[in-house]
Write a protein that holds these residues in place. Sequence first.
Motif, mmCIF file in Angstrom:
data_model
loop_
_atom_site.group_PDB
_atom_site.id
_atom_site.type_symbol
_atom_site.label_atom_id
_atom_site.label_comp_id
_atom_site.label_asym_id
_atom_site.label_seq_id
_atom_site.Cartn_x
_atom_site.Cartn_y
_atom_site.Cartn_z
ATOM 1 N N GLN A 232 0.823 -1.209 0.000
ATOM 2 C CA GLN A 232 0.000 0.000 0.000
ATOM 3 C C GLN A 232 0.856 1.257 0.000
ATOM 4 N N ALA A 233 1.963 1.256 0.805
ATOM 5 C CA ALA A 233 2.837 2.423 0.847
ATOM 6 C C ALA A 233 3.489 2.653 -0.514
ATOM 7 N N ALA A 234 3.911 1.581 -1.152
ATOM 8 C CA ALA A 234 4.529 1.733 -2.467
ATOM 9 C C ALA A 234 3.531 2.269 -3.481
ATOM 10 N N GLN A 235 2.298 1.769 -3.409
ATOM 11 C CA GLN A 235 1.277 2.287 -4.319
ATOM 12 C C GLN A 235 0.980 3.758 -4.063
ATOM 13 N N ALA A 236 0.945 4.176 -2.743
ATOM 14 C CA ALA A 236 0.694 5.585 -2.433
ATOM 15 C C ALA A 236 1.826 6.467 -2.939
ATOM 16 N N ALA A 237 3.097 6.021 -2.752
ATOM 17 C CA ALA A 237 4.235 6.805 -3.238
ATOM 18 C C ALA A 237 4.205 6.933 -4.758
ATOM 19 N N LYS A 238 3.860 5.858 -5.419
ATOM 20 C CA LYS A 238 3.781 5.911 -6.869
ATOM 21 C C LYS A 238 2.690 6.854 -7.332
ATOM 22 N N ALA A 239 1.538 6.840 -6.624
ATOM 23 C CA ALA A 239 0.450 7.744 -6.987
ATOM 24 C C ALA A 239 0.846 9.200 -6.780
ATOM 25 N N ALA A 240 1.579 9.506 -5.640
ATOM 26 C CA ALA A 240 2.025 10.874 -5.391
ATOM 27 C C ALA A 240 3.006 11.331 -6.468
ATOM 28 N N ALA A 241 3.930 10.453 -6.869
ATOM 29 C CA ALA A 241 4.894 10.814 -7.904
ATOM 30 C C ALA A 241 4.189 11.078 -9.226
ATOM 31 N N ASP A 242 3.205 10.256 -9.539
ATOM 32 C CA ASP A 242 2.452 10.484 -10.778
ATOM 33 C C ASP A 242 1.689 11.800 -10.729
ATOM 34 N N LYS A 243 1.135 12.147 -9.547
ATOM 35 C CA LYS A 243 0.401 13.399 -9.408
ATOM 36 C C LYS A 243 1.326 14.600 -9.564
ATOM 37 N N ALA A 244 2.541 14.515 -8.948
ATOM 38 C CA ALA A 244 3.492 15.619 -9.061
ATOM 39 C C ALA A 244 3.947 15.801 -10.501
ATOM 40 N N ALA A 245 4.187 14.691 -11.209
ATOM 41 C CA ALA A 245 4.589 14.797 -12.601
ATOM 42 C C ALA A 245 3.481 15.409 -13.450
ATOM 43 N N ALA A 246 2.233 15.036 -13.134
ATOM 44 C CA ALA A 246 1.113 15.610 -13.887
ATOM 45 C C ALA A 246 0.976 17.107 -13.620
ATOM 46 N N ASP A 247 1.181 17.531 -12.339
ATOM 47 C CA ASP A 247 1.103 18.964 -12.009
ATOM 48 C C ASP A 247 2.201 19.735 -12.728
ATOM 49 N N ALA A 248 3.425 19.179 -12.745
ATOM 50 C CA ALA A 248 4.515 19.867 -13.422
ATOM 51 C C ALA A 248 4.245 19.974 -14.918
ATOM 52 N N ARG A 249 3.662 18.940 -15.495
ATOM 53 C CA ARG A 249 3.351 18.974 -16.914
ATOM 54 C C ARG A 249 2.293 20.031 -17.215
ATOM 55 N N ARG A 250 1.268 20.112 -16.331
ATOM 56 C CA ARG A 250 0.233 21.125 -16.535
ATOM 57 C C ARG A 250 0.794 22.539 -16.383
ATOM 58 N N ALA A 251 1.709 22.767 -15.400
ATOM 59 C CA ALA A 251 2.303 24.094 -15.204
ATOM 60 C C ALA A 251 3.138 24.483 -16.422
ATOM 61 N N GLU A 252 3.872 23.522 -16.972
ATOM 62 C CA GLU A 252 4.695 23.819 -18.146
ATOM 63 C C GLU A 252 3.827 24.179 -19.343
ATOM 64 N N GLU A 253 2.723 23.463 -19.497
ATOM 65 C CA GLU A 253 1.820 23.783 -20.596
ATOM 66 C C GLU A 253 1.201 25.158 -20.421
ATOM 67 N N ALA A 254 0.860 25.544 -19.161
ATOM 68 C CA ALA A 254 0.289 26.878 -18.902
ATOM 69 C C ALA A 254 1.309 27.965 -19.197
ATOM 70 N N ALA A 255 2.591 27.735 -18.846
ATOM 71 C CA ALA A 255 3.626 28.737 -19.125
ATOM 72 C C ALA A 255 3.803 28.918 -20.626
ATOM 73 N N LYS A 256 3.764 27.835 -21.357
ATOM 74 C CA LYS A 256 3.896 27.952 -22.814
ATOM 75 C C LYS A 256 2.717 28.708 -23.408
ATOM 76 N N ALA A 257 1.514 28.476 -22.899
ATOM 77 C CA ALA A 257 0.333 29.176 -23.406
ATOM 78 C C ALA A 257 0.390 30.656 -23.107
ATOM 79 N N ALA A 258 0.968 31.045 -21.937
ATOM 80 C CA ALA A 258 1.085 32.467 -21.590
ATOM 81 C C ALA A 258 2.162 33.140 -22.417
#
Length: 328
Positions: A232-258
């Motif tokens: 369960q801990a490994a699955q939670a860590a993997k989910a957090a890492a995936d969420k952080a990568a998704a947030d960084a990807r969304r921020a990069e896309e927003a910066a490019k759009a601006a």
Amino acid sequence: MRLVGPAGEQVGVVRIEDALRLAAESDLDLVEVAPQAKPPVCKLMDFGKYKYEAAVKAREARKNQTNTVLKEIRFRLKIDKHDYETKRGHALRFLGAGDKVKAMIQFRGREQQRPEMGIRLLQKFAEDVAEVGVVESSPRIDGRNMVMVIGPIKNKAEAKAEARRESQRAESKAANEAAKHGDAPARVDTTADKAPMTQSLADLLPDGLRLGSSAAEADKARAEKEKAEKEQAAQAAKAAADKAAADARRAEEAAKAAAKPAEAAKPATAPAEAKPAAAPKPTAMPKPTAVKPAAPKPAARPKPAAAPKPAGKAPAPGAGQKKPGTAE
């Protein structure tokens, strides 16, 4: 023809057509049981069942059939007492099992002159086994041997049945003795309220082993629980890492759009003077090639063969002079 019903009752004399109709109505077979009688006798029966019962009876008859075996016991006139008792015990066992016994006395040398001694020995042997066998063939001389046949009182089937009854009687007696002394297993009390039965083998183990098995089961459950928590801990860590990568990807896309509208708002700067492009060189026109018709080549004339010069002669007169009319 005379017709008999399935239960053996007499139906009477009927025609074949009527008998076949009765068989079809009762869903049975019409079987001729006495073709030589007048009139012939037929019976309504289930022929398949009849054949099966006949086969079962024949099998039982073969099972109960016994073959009598002739056992042979040999003596000497000078047999010892203990050897005689051993031979007698063998004969009792054979006769008790339903087999015949052939007693034979072997004569050697001058023993052949005293046949009465062999007769007395065989008579004594017959008296000793009289409780289980009777003499079927009196003593007779056969070469150097004297032979006597003793048959069993009970046949082999009766002997087997009696042995079976004796074994059952002994088993029942042993069971009664055990029950009398209290060695019989106690009955299970099903009236009292007890804990529900489980599928675990630990319930059948003694108390000492049961504790060990329960501890082992607890350790196993603890290990499984720890393993599940780690997963369960490994699955939670993997989910957090995936969420952080998704947030960084969304921020990069927003910066490019601006950044795209900002570039569109900048004034257009004068473009740098473009250097005149070099004029393309004219391509050389291909020279027209005159196609001349191929003239046929004249056939080569054969060269005249040179006349051989005479060797050692002076040159002809006027050889060095030019011919008139030729150009210098």
